[in-house]
Design a protein around this motif. Structure first.
Motif, mmCIF file in Angstrom:
data_model
loop_
_atom_site.group_PDB
_atom_site.id
_atom_site.type_symbol
_atom_site.label_atom_id
_atom_site.label_comp_id
_atom_site.label_asym_id
_atom_site.label_seq_id
_atom_site.Cartn_x
_atom_site.Cartn_y
_atom_site.Cartn_z
ATOM 1 N N GLY A 246 0.837 -1.194 0.000
ATOM 2 C CA GLY A 246 0.000 0.000 0.000
ATOM 3 C C GLY A 246 0.867 1.237 0.000
ATOM 4 N N ALA A 247 0.633 2.139 -0.956
ATOM 5 C CA ALA A 247 1.514 3.299 -1.118
ATOM 6 C C ALA A 247 0.768 4.615 -0.944
ATOM 7 C CB ALA A 247 2.182 3.252 -2.492
ATOM 8 N N SER A 248 -0.268 4.600 -0.113
ATOM 9 C CA SER A 248 -0.925 5.857 0.236
ATOM 10 C C SER A 248 -0.275 6.389 1.513
ATOM 11 C CB SER A 248 -2.424 5.637 0.414
ATOM 12 O OG SER A 248 -3.111 6.866 0.496
ATOM 13 N N LEU A 249 -1.002 7.206 2.271
ATOM 14 C CA LEU A 249 -0.410 7.833 3.455
ATOM 15 C C LEU A 249 0.066 6.791 4.461
ATOM 16 C CD1 LEU A 249 0.285 10.298 5.143
ATOM 17 C CD2 LEU A 249 -2.102 10.382 5.906
ATOM 18 N N GLY A 250 -0.697 5.721 4.666
ATOM 19 C CA GLY A 250 -0.294 4.688 5.619
ATOM 20 C C GLY A 250 1.006 4.027 5.226
ATOM 21 N N LEU B 278 10.486 -1.999 0.640
ATOM 22 C CA LEU B 278 9.861 -1.934 -0.675
ATOM 23 C C LEU B 278 8.390 -1.608 -0.488
ATOM 24 C CD1 LEU B 278 9.768 -2.355 -3.746
ATOM 25 C CD2 LEU B 278 9.466 -4.814 -3.311
ATOM 26 N N VAL B 279 7.970 -0.461 -1.024
ATOM 27 C CA VAL B 279 6.573 -0.025 -0.926
ATOM 28 C C VAL B 279 5.899 -0.282 -2.269
ATOM 29 C CG1 VAL B 279 5.016 1.867 -0.347
ATOM 30 C CG2 VAL B 279 7.289 1.779 0.688
ATOM 31 N N ILE B 280 4.793 -1.008 -2.238
ATOM 32 C CA ILE B 280 4.079 -1.380 -3.465
ATOM 33 C C ILE B 280 2.688 -0.770 -3.428
ATOM 34 C CG2 ILE B 280 3.211 -3.293 -4.863
ATOM 35 C CD1 ILE B 280 5.380 -5.043 -3.578
ATOM 36 N N GLY B 281 2.313 -0.037 -4.492
ATOM 37 C CA GLY B 281 1.009 0.610 -4.524
ATOM 38 C C GLY B 281 0.306 0.440 -5.850
ATOM 39 N N GLU B 282 -1.015 0.300 -5.794
ATOM 40 C CA GLU B 282 -1.797 0.077 -7.011
ATOM 41 C C GLU B 282 -1.937 1.337 -7.846
ATOM 42 O OE1 GLU B 282 -6.147 -1.829 -8.263
ATOM 43 O OE2 GLU B 282 -5.479 -1.832 -6.174
ATOM 44 N N ILE C 139 0.743 -4.333 6.229
ATOM 45 C CA ILE C 139 -0.506 -4.311 5.461
ATOM 46 C C ILE C 139 -1.073 -2.899 5.532
ATOM 47 C CG2 ILE C 139 -2.845 -5.222 5.302
ATOM 48 C CD1 ILE C 139 -1.765 -7.783 6.669
ATOM 49 N N ALA C 140 -1.084 -2.208 4.391
ATOM 50 C CA ALA C 140 -1.550 -0.822 4.344
ATOM 51 C C ALA C 140 -2.367 -0.581 3.076
ATOM 52 C CB ALA C 140 -0.358 0.130 4.407
ATOM 53 N N THR C 141 -3.125 -1.585 2.658
ATOM 54 C CA THR C 141 -3.867 -1.479 1.400
ATOM 55 C C THR C 141 -5.195 -0.742 1.527
ATOM 56 O OG1 THR C 141 -4.473 -3.805 1.818
ATOM 57 C CG2 THR C 141 -2.861 -3.389 0.119
ATOM 58 N N GLY C 142 -5.568 -0.339 2.726
ATOM 59 C CA GLY C 142 -6.666 0.591 2.910
ATOM 60 C C GLY C 142 -8.021 0.113 2.438
ATOM 61 N N LEU C 143 -8.813 1.075 1.929
ATOM 62 C CA LEU C 143 -10.209 0.851 1.595
ATOM 63 C C LEU C 143 -10.491 1.257 0.159
ATOM 64 C CD1 LEU C 143 -11.766 2.590 4.750
ATOM 65 C CD2 LEU C 143 -11.053 0.194 4.539
#
Length: 409
Positions: free
Chosen positions: A9-13, A31-35, A108-112
């Motif tokens: 998850g690559a948002s604020l969290g 390693l930060v992975i974001g959609e 785990i920071a994939t949020g909503l």
């Protein structure tokens, strides 16, 4: 090969978790992975300033983008990449393109993601508001005289309704089962917010829900549960969120409402046992309300990613080093919103209250200055204030902090 922590998850969290991992002394790979293809950016302005006047996409992103702390060095970013699955037994995640990546620690920071209204009718004309791309697409269709239907009266629903009205749109707010922001505010203050919206031209439809959308190819109206129809060619669905947990299935977790954690944000299996080397941050994390002694819950406020990262990151580093995490202060939930220029600030856990008391002002007229206290027993667990100066907000924040200290000591 050195040790690696993957931040999913690559948002604020995700950003705050990466920063806090470095602050906790982690020297290995991060390693930060974001959609999303965009770097981390600030989301609350999307339904207010950005929706009203975003400028170009580049300008909008420049206004919102976060800058990592200088101390957070050596962080690798993989943007525009979606995680399809995970395997805690083999300590791997698999991206949608089939690439498999190993980890020693996982955040785990994939949020909503926005929930959708599941009723019959056409899809074109229906919008949600979660990302900068959502805001840009919605702004493009909000023109003076446009008939807009907003479904849901939580924060995003009320904010987007106010913004659309300020742009000259004809706005109808379909409240659903409760009034505007009633869960965190309570009925009296919610009624005052409804009055603010109504006085600025937003038609509020109380106690009704959507049963179908009308239109041939694109939305032209909304059928409501009371048998009436609202004309609208632009629909904003603001009916809550769903946790992005699908990629975690098959690991023995309770994923019924986000990811269950202990007070240190360490992830728990469905049987209550700790999952080694895995923590969660942000609004996907379900953790005990230590301040109020209530059961685990998720908190969907802007400060939650930062607050939880300060606890989760050092706990993960400690666990990977074979140590126990330090006891850190529990997060104090905070939230804020702006409705037609009136700032509403919340502190603590108003939605958990058994009793609501007016501390000052008139909740029916929030713009004139009001503060409302929320109690469990005789303990103050939250305050919401509106239209008051910063000094009063700080005063009430301290009252909630002091009351919480008595409960947890």
């Amino acid at each position: 090969m050195g040790q690696r922590i993957i931040v999913a998850g690559a948002s604020l969290g995700g950003l705050r978790a990466a920063e806090q991992l470095r602050a906790a002394g982690w020297e290995g790979e991060i390693l930060v992975i974001g959609e999303e293809s965009h770097p981390p950016y600030n989301r609350p302005p999307l339904s207010k300033d950005v929706l009203a006047d975003p400028g170009s996409p580049t300008e909008a992103l420049a206004k919102l983008a976060f800058r990592p702390r200088r101390s957070a060095t050596g962080i690798q970013w993989r943007l525009g990449a979606r995680i399809g699955s995970s395997n805690f037994a083999t300590r791997t995640i698999t991206l949608d393109d089939g690439e498999e990546l190993g980890f020693d620690g996982l955040v785990i920071a994939t949020g909503l993601r926005p929930a959708r209204v599941a009723v019959p009718g056409p899809l074109p004309g229906r919008h949600v508001l979660r990302s900068i791309d959502d805001a840009l697409a919605l702004h493009a269709v909000l023109r003076p005289g446009t008939r807009v239907g907003v479904i849901g009266s939580g924060f995003i629903g009320c904010e987007s309704a106010a913004t659309a009205a300020s742009l000259g749109c004809t706005v109808t707010l379909v409240e659903g089962r409760t009034g505007p922001m009633e869960r965190p505010l309570g009925p009296a203050l919610s009624s005052g917010v409804r009055e603010m919206l109504s006085n600025r031209g937003v038609e509020c439809r109380e106690g009704v829900s959507v049963v179908a959308y009308r239109g041939d190819g694109s939305c032209t109206g909304i059928e409501l549960s009371d048998g009436s129809t609202v004309a609208a060619e632009v629909i904003i669905e603001a009916v809550g969120s769903d946790a992005n947990v699908e990629w975690l299935q098959g690991n023995g977790l309770d994923l019924g409402d986000g990811v269950e954690c202990d007070r240190h944000l360490r992830v728990l299996a469905a049987d209550g046992k700790l999952v080694p080397g895995v923590v969660a941050v942000g609004d996907i994390a379900r953790y005990p309300d230590v301040r109020n002694g209530s059961s685990a819950r998720r908190v969907e406020h802007w400060a939650t990613p930062t607050d939880t990262a300060k606890i989760a990151a050092p706990a993960l580093v400690a666990g990977l080093s074979g140590q126990q995490p330090a006891d850190l202060p529990a997060p104090l939930p905070t939230f804020w919103t702006d409705i037609f220029g009136t700032r509403i600030n919340g502190i603590g856990s108003p939605a958990q209250a058994e009793e609501i008391r007016v501390l000052e002002g008139d909740p029916g007229q929030p713009h004139t200055g009001v503060a409302v206290g929320y109690y469990r027993g005789n303990t103050l667990i939250g305050v919401v204030n509106a239209g008051l100066p910063a000094s009063r907000h700080l005063h009430y924040r301290q009252l909630v902090l002091d009351a919480g200290a008595l409960v947890t000591s």
